[in-house]
Design an enzyme around this catalytic site. Structure first.
Site, PDB file in Angstrom:
ATOM      1  CB  CYS A  48       0.278  -0.509   2.639  1.00  0.00           C
ATOM      2  SG  CYS A  48       1.421  -1.702   3.357  1.00  0.00           S
TER       3      CYS A  48
ATOM      4  NE  ARG B 143       4.513  -9.139   5.211  1.00  0.00           N
ATOM      5  CZ  ARG B 143       4.754  -8.470   4.066  1.00  0.00           C
ATOM      6  NH1 ARG B 143       5.820  -8.762   3.346  1.00  0.00           N
ATOM      7  NH2 ARG B 143       3.935  -7.534   3.651  1.00  0.00           N
TER       8      ARG B 143
ATOM      9  CG  HIS C  56      -3.457  -2.103   4.869  1.00  0.00           C
ATOM     10  ND1 HIS C  56      -3.744  -1.964   3.559  1.00  0.00           N
ATOM     11  CD2 HIS C  56      -2.166  -2.485   4.930  1.00  0.00           C
ATOM     12  CE1 HIS C  56      -2.675  -2.270   2.849  1.00  0.00           C
ATOM     13  NE2 HIS C  56      -1.702  -2.576   3.647  1.00  0.00           N
TER      14      HIS C  56
HETATM   15  N1  GLN Z   1       4.571  -5.110  -0.590  1.00  0.00           N
HETATM   16  C1  GLN Z   1       4.806  -4.109   0.396  1.00  0.00           C
HETATM   17  C2  GLN Z   1       5.551  -4.609   1.615  1.00  0.00           C
HETATM   18  O1  GLN Z   1       5.430  -5.756   1.980  1.00  0.00           O
HETATM   19  C3  GLN Z   1       3.477  -3.486   0.786  1.00  0.00           C
HETATM   20  C4  GLN Z   1       2.533  -4.460   1.415  1.00  0.00           C
HETATM   21  C5  GLN Z   1       1.155  -3.944   1.565  1.00  0.00           C
HETATM   22  O2  GLN Z   1       0.677  -3.125   0.784  1.00  0.00           O
HETATM   23  N2  GLN Z   1       0.461  -4.503   2.538  1.00  0.00           N
HETATM   24  O3  GLN Z   1       6.264  -3.856   2.255  1.00  0.00           O
END
Ligand code: GLN
Length: 245
Positions: free
Chosen positions: A98, A132, A199
């Site tokens: 990620c 997101r 993840h």
């Molecule tokens: N901060 C990054 C995003 O939101 C990665 C997030 C994460 O590692 N879960 O794209």
């Protein structure tokens, strides 16, 4: 003559800052699967301002909030980029999850803020205006020695990642969003450098991939001895089911 016991050396980058969604569990999974087979395991950490263990077989960067990621990006670029590039050139495995995956690319554009990456993977990430990309995900991957396999996990990222011509996707999205929600690609791979948005925790849900990483990092010709993976297989099946596969 005594045969020297193999040792897997893992170096975790920013183990306290880039550590959300079970990144610690990924490291534990590597440790246990080595120890259960009599392979010694050494873990080192490299935080802000610290250099990398130059002897490591596997370098790991986990996920992070945008704020923590911004702190690490500058440090990674200034203090660790060359060491990481040298390690990748000698064939060490580099795995980014990620936020860590995003930082293995050229850059991450977060509105007005530009976070530099290390450029080990030919990709760029942009924080889109849209929602997101969150949810359970399953991808089909094809890896040397492993053939065609499934990885299942959970994704939660605001960044949209687009691959350049030098990077190949890690996998094909079967369920979920993947790199940008539209390309059908998930993650990226270039030689021994791999990145993924999965993840949750990636390795305990995909024990076969933990073994593949260990074999690759140690340069083993033969597959590792099988373990009793009854529970691991249930975890994998559950993750696939959660993704709707
Ligand atoms: N901060 C990054 C995003 O939101 C990665 C997030 C994460 O590692 N879960 O794209």
């Amino acid at each position: 003559m005594a045969v020297e016991r193999p040792t897997l050396r893992v170096c975790a980058l920013y183990p306290t800052l880039m550590n959300i969604y079970a990144d610690r569990g990924n490291l534990l999974m590597l440790e246990r699967r080595c120890r259960w087979r009599g392979i010694a395991f050494e873990l080192s950490g490299a935080g802000i301002g610290e250099g990398l263990d130059e002897r490591a077989d596997l370098y790991y960067i986990g996920g992070g909030q945008d704020r923590d990621q911004a702190l690490c990006a500058q440090d990674l670029h200034t203090h660790k980029r060359e060491q990481l590039r040298t390690a990748a050139q000698r064939g060490a495995v580099v795995l980014g999850v990620c936020g860590g995956y995003q930082l293995l690319g050229h850059d991450y554009q977060l509105g007005d803020e530009h976070l530099p990456g290390v450029g080990l993977l030919d990709l760029r990430t942009v924080r889109g205006d849209g929602p997101r990309l969150i949810g359970n995900v399953a991808i089909e991957v094809e890896l040397p020695r492993a053939g065609t396999r499934i990885l299942a996990g959970f994704e939660n990222h605001g960044g949209r990642t687009r691959l350049g011509p030098e990077a190949q996707p890690l996998g094909r999205v079967l369920k979920g969003h993947g790199n940008d929600g539209e390309s059908g690609h998930e993650g990226a791979r270039s030689g021994s450098v791999l990145g993924t948005y999965l993840h949750g925790p990636l390795l305990p849900k995909n024990a076969w991939f933990a073994d593949w990483l260990i074999e690759s990092a140690l340069g083993l010709e033969l597959p590792l001895a099988p373990l009793d993976d009854t529970l691991e297989e249930l975890a994998h099946a559950d993750a696939r089911r959660a993704a709707g596969l």
